[in-house]
Enzyme design. Structure first.
Site, PDB file in Angstrom:
ATOM      1  N   ASP A  14      66.886  36.843  57.129  1.00  0.00           N
ATOM      2  CA  ASP A  14      68.289  37.175  56.884  1.00  0.00           C
ATOM      3  C   ASP A  14      68.768  36.614  55.354  1.00  0.00           C
ATOM      4  O   ASP A  14      68.110  36.068  54.592  1.00  0.00           O
ATOM      5  CB  ASP A  14      68.935  35.987  57.906  1.00  0.00           C
ATOM      6  CG  ASP A  14      68.743  34.440  57.691  1.00  0.00           C
ATOM      7  OD1 ASP A  14      67.560  34.214  57.404  1.00  0.00           O
ATOM      8  OD2 ASP A  14      69.784  33.662  57.388  1.00  0.00           O
ATOM      9  N   GLU A  70      68.191  31.164  58.433  1.00  0.00           N
ATOM     10  CA  GLU A  70      68.415  30.295  57.732  1.00  0.00           C
ATOM     11  C   GLU A  70      69.674  30.198  56.608  1.00  0.00           C
ATOM     12  O   GLU A  70      70.068  29.115  56.222  1.00  0.00           O
ATOM     13  CB  GLU A  70      67.273  30.606  56.837  1.00  0.00           C
ATOM     14  CG  GLU A  70      66.657  29.251  55.926  1.00  0.00           C
ATOM     15  CD  GLU A  70      67.231  29.110  54.435  1.00  0.00           C
ATOM     16  OE1 GLU A  70      67.219  28.090  54.166  1.00  0.00           O
ATOM     17  OE2 GLU A  70      68.079  30.113  54.124  1.00  0.00           O
TER      18      GLU A  70
END
Length: 369
Positions: A73, A130
């Protein structure tokens, strides 16, 4: 052999603003399956913090169990890019695109480094959560690993730790993080009739004065002093003649391994409780951790010296990362690319650094346990 730059481009080309699912995991899974990894993907959570996709890939059943952790991400690209943030482009020896540094290129480098390494058990732990709240990401993967007894001997997290040059810094620990919200209730009224109102602002000021006087510690051999920062104070009063009904503030505390999240919440909570009508909410993002200098950090440093001639600094600076979760399983150290452009417009990584990182990761991976 896996081409790390081609894989990095393919990953960057998949928009994966946190929380991430789908195509970017398809690309990574295909590269890992081609190398003989058993790949498991699962999606957890619901909006607004989900859904989140996670990937757990394993190969081999003997020798040292080496884990690599990372995330696919990315933060939103923002405005002002010289091109499409999700259309990877090479210019002047640099690969541009959101996630080029943080941290799709590091993942690509490790996948390339692992190609052909058959004498170790290798596990990749990759999340799509994250950069967000990290509720449904690496922590969820670890729960699955623990349930199966899948405990690595070591874990390398590929966060961009280098500063001026690739290899100048590795992270052997991180500070913990807790955010707190303080609300003080009062009674709205006219400023000319204060006896008919209850102004919450003086009570909030007294609370903040006590908090500002707190010295948590003076640091340790490996950590800077823990710090409390007041990040906002809000009353929401648009007029000059009204005593507001409530007042609030938010704190962010970054703390070293002399503190703990629950103890800090209790400490601040006692101060808040000294004022009537005041309440505290808190969210602990992670605890501080330290992997003391030893065989693992020396192994990484030796690989860096061999490929770059640079002796890295051992550091615990910066924000939080998913290493805070992995450190609960096994000794965990972070090392990756230069972080100068991470989260910035026109994020970019040097192609030469990707190639060098592959060689460093391979030396780390193939070194004697």
């Amino acid at each position: 052999m896996t081409d790390p730059i081609a894989l990095a481009k393919a990953l960057i080309a998949c928009p994966s603003v946190t929380p991430a699912t789908g195509a970017v995991f398809d690309v990574l899974a295909a590269a890992l399956v081609a190398q003989g990894f058993a790949v498991e993907r699962f999606v957890t959570g619901e909006a607004p913090d989900g859904p989140v996709e996670n990937l757990l890939a394993t190969r081999g059943d003997g020798g040292e169990h080496f884990a690599f952790a990372g995330h696919l991400d990315v933060v939103p690209p923002g405005e002002g890019w010289n091109g499409d943030a999700f259309a990877p482009e090479v210019k002047g020896g640099l690969l541009y695109g959101r996630g080029a540094v943080d941290m799709k290129s590091s993942i690509a480098a490790f996948v390339a480094a692992a190609d052909g390494v058959t004498d170790k058990r290798i596990t990749l732990i990759v999340t799509g959560d994250e950069e967000g709240p990290a509720i449904y990401g690496t922590a969820a993967i670890i729960e699955r690993m623990q349930a199966r007894g899948l405990i690595p001997d070591l874990c390398l997290v590929g966060e961009p730790t280098s500063t001026a040059r690739l290899g100048d810094t590795i992270k052997i620990g991180r500070r913990g993080s807790v955010n707190m919200w303080i609300h003080v209730a009062g009674t709205q009224g006219h400023v000319a009739y204060p006896h008919l109102a209850d102004n919450p602002i003086p009570r909030l000021i007294r609370i903040l004065s006590q908090i500002e006087a707190v010295e948590l510690d003076r640091g340790t051999d490996w950590f800077q002093p823990s710090n409390i920062e007041i990040t906002t104070v809000d009353v929401g009063n648009p007029t000059t003649n009204v005593i507001p009904a409530d007042a609030s503030t938010r704190l962010s505390i970054r703390f070293n391994d002399r503190q703990s999240g629950p103890a800090l919440v209790e400490h601040i909570g006692a101060i808040v409780a000294s004022e009537p009508g005041a309440t505290l909410d808190a969210r602990i993002s992670g605890e501080a951790f330290l992997t003391p200098p030893g065989a693992f950090s020396a192994r990484i440093a030796n690989a860096i010296v061999a490929e770059t001639g640079i002796t890295p600094e051992l550091s615990t600076t910066g924000g939080t990362s998913d290493a805070r979760f992995m450190s609960k399983l096994c000794p965990t150290v972070e090392f990756g690319l230069c972080n100068a452009t991470m989260h910035k417009v026109d994020e970019a990584v040097a192609l030469a650094d990707i190639d060098t990182l592959v060689r460093i990761y391979r030396r780390i991976l193939t070194a004697d346990a």
